[in-house]
Design a protein around this motif. Sequence first.
Motif, PDB file in Angstrom:
ATOM      1  N   GLN A 194       5.815  35.611 -45.395  1.00 53.63           N
ATOM      2  CA  GLN A 194       6.492  34.537 -44.882  1.00 53.63           C
ATOM      3  C   GLN A 194       7.179  34.151 -45.922  1.00 53.63           C
ATOM      4  OE1 GLN A 194       3.543  32.118 -43.268  1.00 53.63           O
ATOM      5  NE2 GLN A 194       3.867  32.769 -40.992  1.00 53.63           N
ATOM      6  N   GLU A 195       6.460  34.072 -47.195  1.00 55.67           N
ATOM      7  CA  GLU A 195       7.071  33.634 -48.753  1.00 55.67           C
ATOM      8  C   GLU A 195       8.387  34.661 -49.049  1.00 55.67           C
ATOM      9  OE1 GLU A 195       5.846  33.055 -53.205  1.00 55.67           O
ATOM     10  OE2 GLU A 195       4.346  33.559 -51.747  1.00 55.67           O
ATOM     11  N   LEU A 196       8.182  35.758 -48.848  1.00 59.09           N
ATOM     12  CA  LEU A 196       9.272  36.958 -49.160  1.00 59.09           C
ATOM     13  C   LEU A 196      10.154  36.404 -48.140  1.00 59.09           C
ATOM     14  CD1 LEU A 196      10.131  39.320 -50.714  1.00 59.09           C
ATOM     15  CD2 LEU A 196       8.936  40.807 -49.186  1.00 59.09           C
ATOM     16  N   ASP A 197      10.086  36.191 -46.828  1.00 63.09           N
ATOM     17  CA  ASP A 197      11.082  36.070 -45.915  1.00 63.09           C
ATOM     18  C   ASP A 197      12.143  34.934 -46.338  1.00 63.09           C
ATOM     19  OD1 ASP A 197      10.770  38.282 -44.506  1.00 63.09           O
ATOM     20  OD2 ASP A 197       9.498  37.367 -42.986  1.00 63.09           O
ATOM     21  N   LEU A 198      11.276  33.648 -46.759  1.00 59.26           N
ATOM     22  CA  LEU A 198      12.225  32.415 -47.045  1.00 59.26           C
ATOM     23  C   LEU A 198      13.007  32.911 -48.312  1.00 59.26           C
ATOM     24  CD1 LEU A 198       9.186  30.051 -46.686  1.00 59.26           C
ATOM     25  CD2 LEU A 198      11.279  30.266 -45.129  1.00 59.26           C
ATOM     26  N   GLU A 199      12.444  33.494 -49.377  1.00 54.99           N
ATOM     27  CA  GLU A 199      13.157  33.800 -50.416  1.00 54.99           C
ATOM     28  C   GLU A 199      14.304  34.823 -49.912  1.00 54.99           C
ATOM     29  OE1 GLU A 199      12.758  32.756 -53.348  1.00 54.99           O
ATOM     30  OE2 GLU A 199      10.928  31.939 -53.649  1.00 54.99           O
ATOM     31  N   ASN A 200      14.287  35.573 -49.314  1.00 56.86           N
ATOM     32  CA  ASN A 200      15.406  36.555 -48.877  1.00 56.86           C
ATOM     33  C   ASN A 200      16.457  35.512 -48.025  1.00 56.86           C
ATOM     34  OD1 ASN A 200      14.550  38.984 -49.693  1.00 56.86           O
ATOM     35  ND2 ASN A 200      13.645  39.382 -48.003  1.00 56.86           N
ATOM     36  N   THR A 201      15.982  34.590 -47.378  1.00 55.72           N
ATOM     37  CA  THR A 201      16.725  33.991 -46.445  1.00 55.72           C
ATOM     38  C   THR A 201      17.665  32.775 -47.316  1.00 55.72           C
ATOM     39  OG1 THR A 201      15.051  33.607 -44.677  1.00 55.72           O
ATOM     40  CG2 THR A 201      16.919  32.076 -44.919  1.00 55.72           C
TER      41      THR A 201
END
Length: 434
Positions: free
Chosen positions: A401-408
């Motif tokens: 989830q943290e990685l997805d937010l950074e990608n977003t």
Amino acid sequence: MKPYITLCLAWIPLAVSCSNQSEPFITATAEFPADYLGKSTPLNTSKEVSLAELANRVASNNPQLRAARMRIREAQGQVVQSGRLSNPELGVGLNKSIPGSEGGMEVSFSQRFPVTNRLALEKRISKQQLAIAAEEVKTAERDLVAKAQEIAVEIILLRQKRSELNKQASLLETLANFITEAANRGELSPLDANQAQVEASSIKSKMNQLQSEENILLGKLRAYIGLSAGSPLSLSGSLPSARIPSQALALQNLSEYRAKQLEIEQAQQAIALAKANRYEDVEASTFASIDREEDAPEGLETEGVIGIGVKIPLQFYNRNEGNIASARARAARITLEKDALALELKQNAANFRTEMNGWISQNENITSSLIPLAQKNSKQLETAYRNGQAPFTSLLKARNQELDLENTKLENLAAFHKARVRYFAAIGKTSSTF
């Protein structure tokens, strides 16, 4: 009266040939453009380009632009050619009586002159066409620069994504080592260590995929800066922070709008030219002849004649009404097109500005609340997992989830900069937007 046979020879510019000849008197030869093209500015073949230098590289190297600029030279040639009088004509005539010794020769010189300001109008229209061609090249340059800059933004986005994935993979490998050591002591399950290694390997596979996508985009970027396929290319630079540009739209800064204004002026001159073409050219001529005639009982005598003449076309059937009506309709159409273009340009600029505001708003929410919350959750779950208070799957989910937010966040930033590039193109900025 004795019959005569008359032979007339007329000087026609460029070439003179007889119907029974296979070769003309004057032969025009084809030319190869290599020498002419060799006078162009040499290409910049440097294998390194920064984000700030990209606009200049596209402007100087792009093969489409280099070809488009030849349209300006074509228009320059038309300016030189337009507004000229037609070439004068020299006529020579010989006659001989059959039978008998009588005959003569006549030489004439004629020139056509316009009775209107047609030549001045033609010159003015060709100069306006030259100005339109220059504006069209500016529009093409701006659009190509914007497309190249959007590709560069995509390349930098992929690099930033790889960097985030690399951080995540390093964290998972560190965690896998910790789990392995704890499993050897009987504190944690070795299956969790295997799962962490699998997740790290999966992330590395995604990094390789992103590298392949970057290579494809670099190939597209090569075409924009005139490098051959397979040539090494290194793009440097980073995206600045997201801020709304202070520059506003001014229609006169847009080359396509200026071109449309020039088209209106040209159309107005075309109406005047169509009116001028109602009156065909007047032809003035002068001639001299020498004749030898039988004058009984004195015999052959030589007589000379000098004269002038004028040919005036009569406007009985053609007053160019159709071309005048067509020119007026064209001028009206282009005027309406200019108004429609102004509305479109204003709307485009407003849309891109709204889009930039939207991406900034989304990233502010992600940066200020969502990412800090995800980071806090990941740290707490990692601590809980190390203490045996939470399952490993919950920790992996929190990390993802943290990685997805950074990608977003990165994708939103890239989308903002693409909209920013398009906005600067919409307001007529042709230099680098970075």
